[in-house]
Write a protein that holds these residues in place. Structure first.
Motif, PDB file in Angstrom:
ATOM      1  N   PHE A   1       0.848  -1.190   0.000  1.00 47.47           N
ATOM      2  CA  PHE A   1       0.000   0.000   0.000  1.00 47.47           C
ATOM      3  C   PHE A   1       0.883   1.240   0.000  1.00 47.47           C
ATOM      4  N   ASN A   2       0.496   2.241  -0.797  1.00 44.37           N
ATOM      5  CA  ASN A   2       1.317   3.450  -0.862  1.00 44.37           C
ATOM      6  C   ASN A   2       0.483   4.626  -1.352  1.00 44.37           C
ATOM      7  N   GLN A   3       0.470   5.695  -0.580  1.00 43.44           N
ATOM      8  CA  GLN A   3      -0.096   6.966  -1.029  1.00 43.44           C
ATOM      9  C   GLN A   3       1.069   7.716  -1.674  1.00 43.44           C
ATOM     10  N   ILE A   4       1.304   7.445  -2.959  1.00 47.34           N
ATOM     11  CA  ILE A   4       2.564   7.715  -3.646  1.00 47.34           C
ATOM     12  C   ILE A   4       2.720   9.162  -4.127  1.00 47.34           C
TER      13      ILE A   4
ATOM     14  N   THR B   1       0.031  16.707  -4.957  1.00 41.98           N
ATOM     15  CA  THR B   1      -0.767  16.695  -3.736  1.00 41.98           C
ATOM     16  C   THR B   1      -1.794  15.576  -3.856  1.00 41.98           C
ATOM     17  N   PRO B   2      -1.841  14.617  -2.914  1.00 39.66           N
ATOM     18  CA  PRO B   2      -2.897  13.593  -2.963  1.00 39.66           C
ATOM     19  C   PRO B   2      -4.265  14.261  -2.928  1.00 39.66           C
ATOM     20  N   SER B   3      -5.232  13.654  -3.605  1.00 41.13           N
ATOM     21  CA  SER B   3      -6.540  14.320  -3.722  1.00 41.13           C
ATOM     22  C   SER B   3      -7.572  13.692  -2.812  1.00 41.13           C
ATOM     23  N   SER B   4      -8.388  12.756  -3.343  1.00 41.78           N
ATOM     24  CA  SER B   4      -9.497  12.230  -2.543  1.00 41.78           C
ATOM     25  C   SER B   4      -9.026  11.448  -1.332  1.00 41.78           C
ATOM     26  N   GLY B   5      -7.799  10.944  -1.361  1.00 38.76           N
ATOM     27  CA  GLY B   5      -7.283  10.193  -0.225  1.00 38.76           C
ATOM     28  C   GLY B   5      -7.156  11.021   1.036  1.00 38.76           C
ATOM     29  N   MET B   6      -6.976  12.336   0.884  1.00 34.74           N
ATOM     30  CA  MET B   6      -6.765  13.179   2.061  1.00 34.74           C
ATOM     31  C   MET B   6      -8.030  13.377   2.873  1.00 34.74           C
ATOM     32  N   ALA B   7      -9.181  13.115   2.295  1.00 37.71           N
ATOM     33  CA  ALA B   7     -10.433  13.199   3.052  1.00 37.71           C
ATOM     34  C   ALA B   7     -10.660  11.956   3.891  1.00 37.71           C
TER      35      ALA B   7
ATOM     36  N   ALA C   1       1.244   9.649   3.897  1.00 33.27           N
ATOM     37  CA  ALA C   1       1.080  10.543   2.750  1.00 33.27           C
ATOM     38  C   ALA C   1       2.366  11.281   2.404  1.00 33.27           C
ATOM     39  N   ILE C   2       3.070  11.780   3.411  1.00 35.42           N
ATOM     40  CA  ILE C   2       4.267  12.576   3.134  1.00 35.42           C
ATOM     41  C   ILE C   2       5.501  11.688   3.021  1.00 35.42           C
ATOM     42  N   GLY C   3       5.504  10.539   3.695  1.00 35.87           N
ATOM     43  CA  GLY C   3       6.584   9.583   3.479  1.00 35.87           C
ATOM     44  C   GLY C   3       6.530   8.975   2.098  1.00 35.87           C
TER      45      GLY C   3
ATOM     46  N   GLY D   1      -5.109  18.733  -5.640  1.00 34.48           N
ATOM     47  CA  GLY D   1      -4.412  17.825  -6.535  1.00 34.48           C
ATOM     48  C   GLY D   1      -4.354  18.344  -7.959  1.00 34.48           C
ATOM     49  N   GLN D   2      -5.437  18.947  -8.421  1.00 30.89           N
ATOM     50  CA  GLN D   2      -5.466  19.494  -9.772  1.00 30.89           C
ATOM     51  C   GLN D   2      -4.485  20.646  -9.933  1.00 30.89           C
ATOM     52  N   VAL D   3      -4.384  21.488  -8.913  1.00 31.67           N
ATOM     53  CA  VAL D   3      -3.424  22.595  -8.957  1.00 31.67           C
ATOM     54  C   VAL D   3      -2.001  22.050  -9.038  1.00 31.67           C
ATOM     55  N   SER D   4      -1.700  21.001  -8.265  1.00 32.66           N
ATOM     56  CA  SER D   4      -0.344  20.472  -8.252  1.00 32.66           C
ATOM     57  C   SER D   4       0.064  19.859  -9.594  1.00 32.66           C
ATOM     58  N   LEU D   5      -0.920  19.447 -10.397  1.00 34.87           N
ATOM     59  CA  LEU D   5      -0.614  18.903 -11.722  1.00 34.87           C
ATOM     60  C   LEU D   5       0.055  19.933 -12.625  1.00 34.87           C
TER      61      LEU D   5
END
Length: 297
Positions: free
Chosen positions: A149-152, A159-165, A180-182, A251-255
């Protein structure tokens, strides 16, 4: 916005999208009705099960099918692609916004409120958007030897998107920050301790365990399952559209940020989306593309 109104809003969004795609099947998700009350939804888009437009179309059609079936009580989401459950989103060929924005979370929320149990049966790698889908399902089991498992996203400069909620709800603040940050791989035993999955199961007994659980649930009274799930959902909580949208928009902004734009071509050249070994070792491979660049690929 109050919760009942929010759910109505989400369902309306999902319904409008489904009207256009409910008859579509791309073959990414293969549905097997083991019994009328026990279904398998097998993820089957080798070599990586990249979350793409085909996945979205099949997923929305499946949610519509489940909502309209009066017998199904449990559906197991597994994979027949070696080494991967859902590896990540297809960042090189992203799905259009009409499939991947509000419609996505609307359908995930709709699935979470259906009177049935969804099970993530994970015997491979799942990262980014894949692990976010697993987190949104009702029950998660992982193979002790094979599940990863990885929030990559942060490793890519995203920036992770829906996972942060959802991630802090499952793991708590400190562990969500670590994950998330690791942006590193987490084995099944650790994921179970953290609450990311229900439990880690030895691989040699994994399939029989999941099948036994699903058949057990499929034998119970449908109304009792529905009411019990509704009560648990009410007391446990689930991310609202507003909570999801905040992460999605970030997340969209970070793209569009230079950090991703400078890294992505080099990462693709090095094997992203094309090389099995590179994808399996993605959390370590991303370390080669930190800093300002240029990167050696």
């Amino acid at each position: 916005m109050k919760y009942p109104s929010l759910i109505s809003f989400i369902l309306a969004i999902a319904a409008s999208a489904l009207a256009a795609c409910q008859a579509t099947s791309t073959g990414f998700i293969r549905v097997t009705k083991v019994t009328p009350s026990y279904w398998r939804a097998t993820l089957s888009s080798p070599p990586f099960n990249l979350l793409n437009s085909n996945f979205y179309l099949d997923f929305y059609a499946l949610v519509d099918q489940l909502e309209n079936d009066q017998e199904v009580k449990v559906v197991v989401f597994d994979s027949d692609v070696p080494d991967f459950w859902i590896s990540r989103i297809d960042i090189a060929n992203p799905a259009p916004a009409e499939l991947s924005s509000e419609v996505w979370w609307g359908n995930v929320t709709r699935l979470s409120n259906l009177p049935l149990i969804t099970v993530a049966s994970i015997r491979g790698i799942t990262r980014g958007a894949g692990v976010e889908l697993a987190s949104a399902l009702d029950v998660r089991f992982g193979s002790r030897e094979k599940a990863v498992f990885n929030q990559i996203e942060v490793g890519f400069g995203l920036t992770p998107s829906s996972g942060m909620a959802l991630l802090p709800m499952l793991l708590g603040r400190s562990r969500a920050l670590e994950v998330a940050i690791g942006a590193d791989d987490v084995d099944a035993d650790t994921a179970a301790v953290y609450g990311w999955i229900n439990r880690a199961i030895p691989d040699d007994s994994f399939e029989s365990f999941v099948d036994t659980f699903a058949r057990r649930v499929a034998g119970w009274d449908h109304d009792v399952i529905a009411v019990t799930k509704k009560l648990i959902n009410k007391n446990a909580g689930f991310p609202t559209m507003e909570q999801w949208r905040e992460g999605y928009e970030a997340g969209q902004v970070s793209l569009t940020k230079p950090v991703l734009q400078s890294r992505l071509p080099a990462v693709i050249k090095a094997g992203l989306g094309s090389n099995i070994t590179f994808e399996k070792n993605l959390s370590q491979e991303t370390l080669k593309f930190t800093g300002d660049g240029p990167f050696q690929a």
